[in-house]
Design an enzyme around this catalytic site. Structure first.
Site, PDB file in Angstrom:
ATOM      1  N   ASP A   1      27.987  69.422  11.541  1.00  0.00           N
ATOM      2  CA  ASP A   1      28.874  68.333  11.121  1.00  0.00           C
ATOM      3  C   ASP A   1      28.356  66.978  11.630  1.00  0.00           C
ATOM      4  OD1 ASP A   1      31.562  67.787   9.918  1.00  0.00           O
ATOM      5  OD2 ASP A   1      32.006  67.001  11.910  1.00  0.00           O
ATOM      6  N   GLU A  49      13.417  81.411  18.098  1.00  0.00           N
ATOM      7  CA  GLU A  49      13.309  82.579  18.978  1.00  0.00           C
ATOM      8  C   GLU A  49      13.993  83.804  18.378  1.00  0.00           C
ATOM      9  OE1 GLU A  49      14.943  81.752  22.853  1.00  0.00           O
ATOM     10  OE2 GLU A  49      13.987  79.767  22.885  1.00  0.00           O
TER      11      GLU A  49
HETATM   12  O1  TEU Z   1      32.599  64.737   7.413  1.00  0.00           O
HETATM   13  C1  TEU Z   1      31.992  63.535   7.815  1.00  0.00           C
HETATM   14  C2  TEU Z   1      32.406  62.342   7.031  1.00  0.00           C
HETATM   15  O2  TEU Z   1      31.890  61.268   7.259  1.00  0.00           O
HETATM   16  C3  TEU Z   1      33.497  62.542   6.026  1.00  0.00           C
HETATM   17  O3  TEU Z   1      34.581  62.738   6.850  1.00  0.00           O
HETATM   18  C4  TEU Z   1      33.847  61.465   5.064  1.00  0.00           C
HETATM   19  O4  TEU Z   1      33.687  60.194   5.598  1.00  0.00           O
HETATM   20  C5  TEU Z   1      35.288  61.652   4.641  1.00  0.00           C
HETATM   21  O5  TEU Z   1      35.411  62.951   4.086  1.00  0.00           O
HETATM   22  C6  TEU Z   1      35.771  60.650   3.635  1.00  0.00           C
HETATM   23  O6  TEU Z   1      37.116  60.945   3.351  1.00  0.00           O
HETATM   24  C7  TEU Z   1      32.670  65.791   8.300  1.00  0.00           C
HETATM   25  C8  TEU Z   1      33.488  66.922   7.717  1.00  0.00           C
HETATM   26  O7  TEU Z   1      32.866  67.412   6.555  1.00  0.00           O
HETATM   27  C9  TEU Z   1      34.898  66.445   7.476  1.00  0.00           C
HETATM   28  O8  TEU Z   1      35.675  67.434   6.858  1.00  0.00           O
HETATM   29  C10 TEU Z   1      35.472  66.071   8.817  1.00  0.00           C
HETATM   30  O9  TEU Z   1      36.754  65.522   8.616  1.00  0.00           O
HETATM   31  C11 TEU Z   1      34.609  65.063   9.557  1.00  0.00           C
HETATM   32  O10 TEU Z   1      33.227  65.425   9.561  1.00  0.00           O
HETATM   33  C12 TEU Z   1      35.016  64.967  11.003  1.00  0.00           C
HETATM   34  O11 TEU Z   1      34.630  66.130  11.682  1.00  0.00           O
END
Ligand code: TEU
Length: 459
Positions: A186, A227
């Site tokens: 993420d 690994e």
């Molecule tokens: O997403 C990263 C992210 O930048 C998105 O959240 C995007 O900006 C957003 O969907 C716009 O509405 C990841 C994950 O995929 C997301 O589900 C999480 O909310 C976020 O990280 C935080 O962990």
């Protein structure tokens, strides 16, 4: 197992995939029950959105324990069973690692404040992606401000702290030892922040994205992954522009295996937008690197709605592209049915983001009635595109996708080469195969081949 470079991945959103116990929330035994279906479809790996214990301020993307399983989904034993049952079907299981931040309820936040990013006052103009306001929040008891790039319930970790790095290397090994087939990472571009906490351009976010030191982390993680005999895949959610994407592959063999291409999903479904992105990625990636394409996920309106406006022929054109380009495609659950975004009335919205992401997270319909979902956590209103109905219909999008997955195996490892063509046709070679795609709602011609509206054809 198919070589990871030639695989097709499938994203499972566990809350909405399959509910084995009738509590309205999908779960791990539900996924096990449906593995035969995924094997029939022909996917080589599933990526599960977060399965860890979480207070669900951001539906699992606020992790309270990186070593466990959320009780809504089952137990660690259930996850072990899923990994084993998937392996029997030559399907790898990728978990979703969230290393940028934890839940504020993670024990580290109470016990190891030095793992997080603090300041005595609001030090800069950094904003929260969700609230739009300051990314700094006062912790009243500590009388200091902590950084949260997402919700205030998701404090950012301090990746300059070597102990944070050690914690995550332990987490990686714990799961690789259990046989998982990799991680989706993420916000992979954002772990390292400017140590001087300088102001940034709110659009570019250059002090919180793409800092060179982030690559040290992935070089370590890649060495750890290497690994393990199952060759775990590291797939980054690299929310970056095309200038910064190639760097996440390192020299092509020493950082991430796959860096998701966000400019692709954020483009329009038009030849003039997509072909230059594909050509640029093909030209710029280091030798040996594999592109990674997707057109829907739990954060983006589904491809059948966003790009195809409900037109199933157009949705198939998108699926054709995903499954014939070079690289690893990720299907989001329901893409294979040309499933539309769900309708979620304001009273049922659960998401923190604006606009809310609930419509792309509604339950997957398995039957024409949707009766397998009793009181689901998000409404299931439209069941017209469902698994059982499409399995019975050889002309369905589900069969179309299954056939394409089979056909792509003949050229999955071959290079991509643009062929000369006139708009709206996109023509490209993949080894022995020639792919033609008509990106328009009118019939089109390429040399002596007539293409129907939105038709993709492999010659
Ligand atoms: O997403 C990263 C992210 O930048 C998105 O959240 C995007 O900006 C957003 O969907 C716009 O509405 C990841 C994950 O995929 C997301 O589900 C999480 O909310 C976020 O990280 C935080 O962990």
């Amino acid at each position: 197992m198919r070589p990871w470079r030639e695989s097709v991945l499938y994203q499972v959103y566990p809350r909405s995939f399959a509910d084995s116990d009738g509590d309205g929330v999908g779960d791990l035994p539900g996924i096990v029950d449906r593995l035969d279906h995924l094997a029939w479809l022909g996917v080589d790996g599933i990526w599960l959105s977060p399965t860890f214990p979480s207070p669900n301020a951001d539906w699992g993307y606020d992790v309270a324990d990186y070593y466990g399983v959320h009780p809504d989904f089952g137990t660690l034993d259930d996850l072990d069973r899923l990994i084993a049952a998937a392996r029997e079907r030559e399907i790898r299981v990728l978990l979703d690692l969230v290393p940028n931040h934890t839940s504020e309820r993670h024990s580290w936040f109470a016990e190891r404040p030095d793992y997080y990013v603090w300041s005595d006052d609001v030090p800069n103009n950094w904003t929260s992606i969700f609230t739009g306001g300051s990314a700094w929040r006062l912790d009243a008891s500590r009388r200091r401000y902590y950084l949260h790039q997402f919700t205030p319930q998701q404090p950012d970790l301090d990746w300059w702290n070597p102990e944070v790095r050690e914690e995550f290397e332990r987490i990686l090994r714990f799961w690789f030892d259990r046989g998982i087939g990799g991680f989706r990472i993420d916000v992979a571009h954002s772990l390292i922040k400017d140590p001087e906490l300088r102001d940034q351009d709110p659009k570019l976010r250059e002090q919180t994205s793409n800092l060179p030191a982030v690559h040290e982390i992935y070089r370590r993680w890649r060495a750890i992954a290497e690994e393990y005999p199952q060759e775990p895949i590291l797939m980054g959610e690299t929310y970056v522009d095309l200038d910064h994407l190639p760097a996440y592959y390192g020299n092509g063999h020493d950082e991430l295996h796959l860096a998701q291409c966000l400019p692709f999903v954020n483009a329009k479904f038009e030849l003039d937008q997509l072909r230059p992105i594909v050509e640029r990625v093909e030209a710029d990636l280091p030798p040996g690197a594999t592109p990674c394409w997707f057109a829907s996920n739990h954060d983006h309106s589904r491809l059948a709605t966003r790009w195809a406006g409900g037109d199933e022929r157009k949705a198939r054109a998108v699926l054709f592209l995903l499954l014939t380009l070079r690289g690893v495609p990720i299907l989001y659950q329901g893409d294979e049915l040309a499933l539309l975004d769900g309708e979620v009335p304001p009273s049922r919205v659960t998401d923190v983001a604006d606009p809310p992401r609930d419509p792309e997270r509604t339950p997957l319909p398995w039957t024409p009635t949707g009766e397998e979902w009793r009181e689901p956590w998000l409404p299931l209103t439209d069941t017209s595109r469902n698994v059982a109905g499409q399995r019975d219909d050889p002309d369905s999008t589900l069969h179309y996708v299954r056939d394409l997955i089979r056909r792509r195996r003949a050229f999955a490892g071959a290079p991509y080469e643009t062929l000369p063509s006139k708009a709206p046709v996109w023509a490209y070679r993949r080894g022995e195969a020639t792919c033609l795609l008509n990106l328009s709602a009118r019939p089109a011609r390429h040399e002596d081949v007539e293409l129907a509206p939105w038709e993709g054809r492999i010659l």
